[in-house]
Design a protein around this motif. Structure first.
Motif, short mmCIF file in Angstrom:
data_model
loop_
_atom_site.label_atom_id
_atom_site.label_comp_id
_atom_site.label_asym_id
_atom_site.label_seq_id
_atom_site.Cartn_x
_atom_site.Cartn_y
_atom_site.Cartn_z
N LEU A 18 -0.82 5.21 9.56
CA LEU A 18 0.56 4.80 9.31
C LEU A 18 0.61 3.59 8.39
CD1 LEU A 18 2.13 5.21 12.87
CD2 LEU A 18 2.38 6.74 10.91
N LEU A 19 -0.28 2.63 8.62
CA LEU A 19 -0.31 1.44 7.77
C LEU A 19 -0.78 1.78 6.36
CD1 LEU A 19 -1.74 -1.14 10.33
CD2 LEU A 19 0.56 -1.14 9.32
N THR A 20 -1.70 2.74 6.25
CA THR A 20 -2.13 3.19 4.92
C THR A 20 -0.96 3.79 4.16
OG1 THR A 20 -4.39 3.63 5.71
CG2 THR A 20 -3.70 4.73 3.68
N GLY A 21 -0.13 4.55 4.87
CA GLY A 21 1.07 5.08 4.24
C GLY A 21 1.98 3.97 3.75
N GLY A 22 2.09 2.90 4.55
CA GLY A 22 2.89 1.76 4.13
C GLY A 22 2.32 1.08 2.89
N VAL A 23 1.00 1.00 2.81
CA VAL A 23 0.35 0.42 1.64
C VAL A 23 0.66 1.23 0.39
CG1 VAL A 23 -1.89 -0.05 0.57
CG2 VAL A 23 -1.52 -0.65 2.97
N VAL A 24 0.72 2.54 0.54
CA VAL A 24 0.99 3.44 -0.60
C VAL A 24 2.46 3.38 -1.03
CG1 VAL A 24 1.08 5.88 -1.29
CG2 VAL A 24 -0.90 5.00 -0.02
N ALA A 25 3.35 3.13 -0.08
CA ALA A 25 4.80 3.23 -0.35
C ALA A 25 5.26 2.38 -1.53
CB ALA A 25 5.59 2.85 0.91
N GLY A 26 4.88 1.11 -1.54
CA GLY A 26 5.35 0.21 -2.59
C GLY A 26 4.89 0.59 -3.98
N THR A 63 15.82 10.43 -5.76
CA THR A 63 16.21 10.70 -4.37
C THR A 63 14.98 10.93 -3.51
OG1 THR A 63 18.34 11.65 -5.04
CG2 THR A 63 17.50 12.26 -2.86
N VAL A 64 14.05 11.74 -4.01
CA VAL A 64 12.79 11.97 -3.29
C VAL A 64 12.01 10.67 -3.17
CG1 VAL A 64 10.56 13.15 -3.37
CG2 VAL A 64 12.65 14.41 -3.90
N ASN A 65 12.07 9.85 -4.21
CA ASN A 65 11.37 8.55 -4.18
C ASN A 65 11.90 7.68 -3.04
OD1 ASN A 65 9.50 6.69 -5.15
ND2 ASN A 65 10.93 5.77 -6.60
N PHE A 66 13.22 7.66 -2.88
CA PHE A 66 13.82 6.92 -1.77
C PHE A 66 13.36 7.49 -0.42
CE2 PHE A 66 17.57 5.60 -4.58
CZ PHE A 66 17.18 4.28 -4.61
N VAL A 67 13.36 8.81 -0.30
CA VAL A 67 13.02 9.44 0.97
C VAL A 67 11.56 9.19 1.35
CG1 VAL A 67 12.71 11.66 2.16
CG2 VAL A 67 14.78 11.25 0.80
N VAL A 68 10.66 9.41 0.40
CA VAL A 68 9.23 9.25 0.69
C VAL A 68 8.89 7.80 1.02
CG1 VAL A 68 6.90 9.40 -0.29
CG2 VAL A 68 8.54 11.25 -0.67
N SER A 69 9.37 6.87 0.18
CA SER A 69 9.07 5.46 0.42
C SER A 69 9.73 4.99 1.71
CB SER A 69 9.53 4.60 -0.76
OG SER A 69 10.91 4.76 -1.01
N GLY A 70 10.93 5.51 2.01
CA GLY A 70 11.61 5.13 3.25
C GLY A 70 10.86 5.61 4.48
N LEU A 71 10.42 6.86 4.46
CA LEU A 71 9.68 7.40 5.61
C LEU A 71 8.35 6.67 5.80
CD1 LEU A 71 10.29 11.24 5.15
CD2 LEU A 71 11.24 9.76 6.93
N LEU A 72 7.65 6.42 4.72
CA LEU A 72 6.36 5.73 4.82
C LEU A 72 6.54 4.31 5.35
CD1 LEU A 72 4.60 6.84 1.49
CD2 LEU A 72 4.07 7.59 3.82
N THR A 73 7.59 3.64 4.89
CA THR A 73 7.85 2.27 5.35
C THR A 73 8.26 2.25 6.82
OG1 THR A 73 8.54 1.61 3.12
CG2 THR A 73 9.24 0.20 4.95
N TRP A 214 5.01 -7.84 -1.39
CA TRP A 214 4.88 -8.51 -0.09
C TRP A 214 4.65 -7.49 1.03
CZ3 TRP A 214 8.06 -8.19 4.30
CH2 TRP A 214 7.70 -9.06 5.33
N LEU A 215 5.42 -6.41 1.03
CA LEU A 215 5.23 -5.39 2.05
C LEU A 215 3.84 -4.77 1.98
CD1 LEU A 215 8.64 -3.45 2.09
CD2 LEU A 215 7.59 -4.65 4.01
N THR A 216 3.36 -4.51 0.77
CA THR A 216 2.02 -3.94 0.61
C THR A 216 0.97 -4.89 1.17
OG1 THR A 216 2.73 -2.74 -1.38
CG2 THR A 216 0.36 -3.05 -1.06
N ALA A 217 1.12 -6.18 0.86
CA ALA A 217 0.17 -7.18 1.37
C ALA A 217 0.23 -7.26 2.89
CB ALA A 217 0.47 -8.55 0.75
N LEU A 218 1.44 -7.17 3.45
CA LEU A 218 1.61 -7.21 4.90
C LEU A 218 0.91 -6.03 5.57
CD1 LEU A 218 3.04 -8.38 7.46
CD2 LEU A 218 4.98 -6.90 6.88
#
Length: 226
Positions: A18-26, A63-73, A214-218
């Motif tokens: 899950l955190l790896t997904g967050g790293v990718v999101a940004g 729109t897909v960019n918003f959805v994917v980044s939102g779900l990953l975050t 910042w989110l990626t670093a977190l």
């Protein structure tokens, strides 16, 4: 005993994933946004916020960019709460600081809302839109609410994590968090008050990049100990 050993690694892998997904999101969000910004006809990154890219034929990409980044975050926010709970159990100063992950989740939710309520065409984009067109529809108002919800979540997360890292004695990351929150608040306030002027658009674009950095670093920081 065998069951315990099987369960703990599985939970660890899930949190790290899950955190790896967050790293990718940004990086993914910024890459998709900037690629469109410099390739979509009529789009001027100094005049048009990223949200306008959801309009027009290729608007589904943003729109897909918003959805994917939102779900990953949002998913990474769940993992953040897990890591903070497990690492802060012995510290009275840190115990109970669950609002940081919650606010990160609010930001992810705001991105999903932004996908559900696309911004109205404006300032000559997409091509064919009058340069002075600035009508706000119901969906446009929904997008404004989505932005307010999401950005408030991000700003609050920065400030809460600034206190969190200060309590841990990690002053550099605490300062990074606080400065990011303050800068983003200033850029968002300037955008809201500046009615889309070039300086406010540019400042907000930079703030978005700083916020995702910042989110990626977190997420990277918490992934190391997950």
């Amino acid at each position: 005993m065998t069951t315990n050993h099987a369960t703990v690694p599985a939970a660890g892998v899930s949190t790290r994933a899950l955190l790896t997904g967050g790293v990718v999101a940004g990086p993914l969000y910024v890459a998709v946004w900037l690629t469109q910004a410099f390739t979509r006809e009529g789009f001027d990154i100094t005049r048009h916020p990223a949200s306008l890219l959801a309009n027009g034929g290729p608007g589904w990409i943003q729109t897909v960019n918003f959805v994917v980044s939102g779900l990953l975050t949002f998913a990474a926010a769940v993992a953040l709460r897990r890591t903070i709970r497990s690492s802060s159990a012995g510290s009275a100063r840190v115990r109970g600081r669950v609002w940081g992950p919650r606010f990160v989740g609010v930001y992810g939710f705001g991105l999903l809302l932004a996908a559900a309520f696309p911004a109205d065409p404006a300032a000559g984009f997409p091509v064919g839109t009058p340069a002075d067109y600035a009508e706000i529809s119901a969906r446009g108002m929904g997008h404004f609410v989505a932005g307010t919800v999401g950005f408030t979540g991000l700003i609050a997360a920065c400030l809460v994590f600034a206190r969190y890292y200060r309590a841990l004695g990690r002053r550099t990351f605490a300062r990074f968090s606080a400065v990011t929150g303050i800068l983003f608040f200033g850029a968002f306030a300037g955008l809201s008050a500046g009615a889309g002027s070039r300086p406010t658009i540019i400042a907000f674009d930079l703030a978005v990049i700083v916020g995702w950095t910042w989110l990626t670093a977190l997420f990277l920081d918490k992934r190391r100990t997950a």
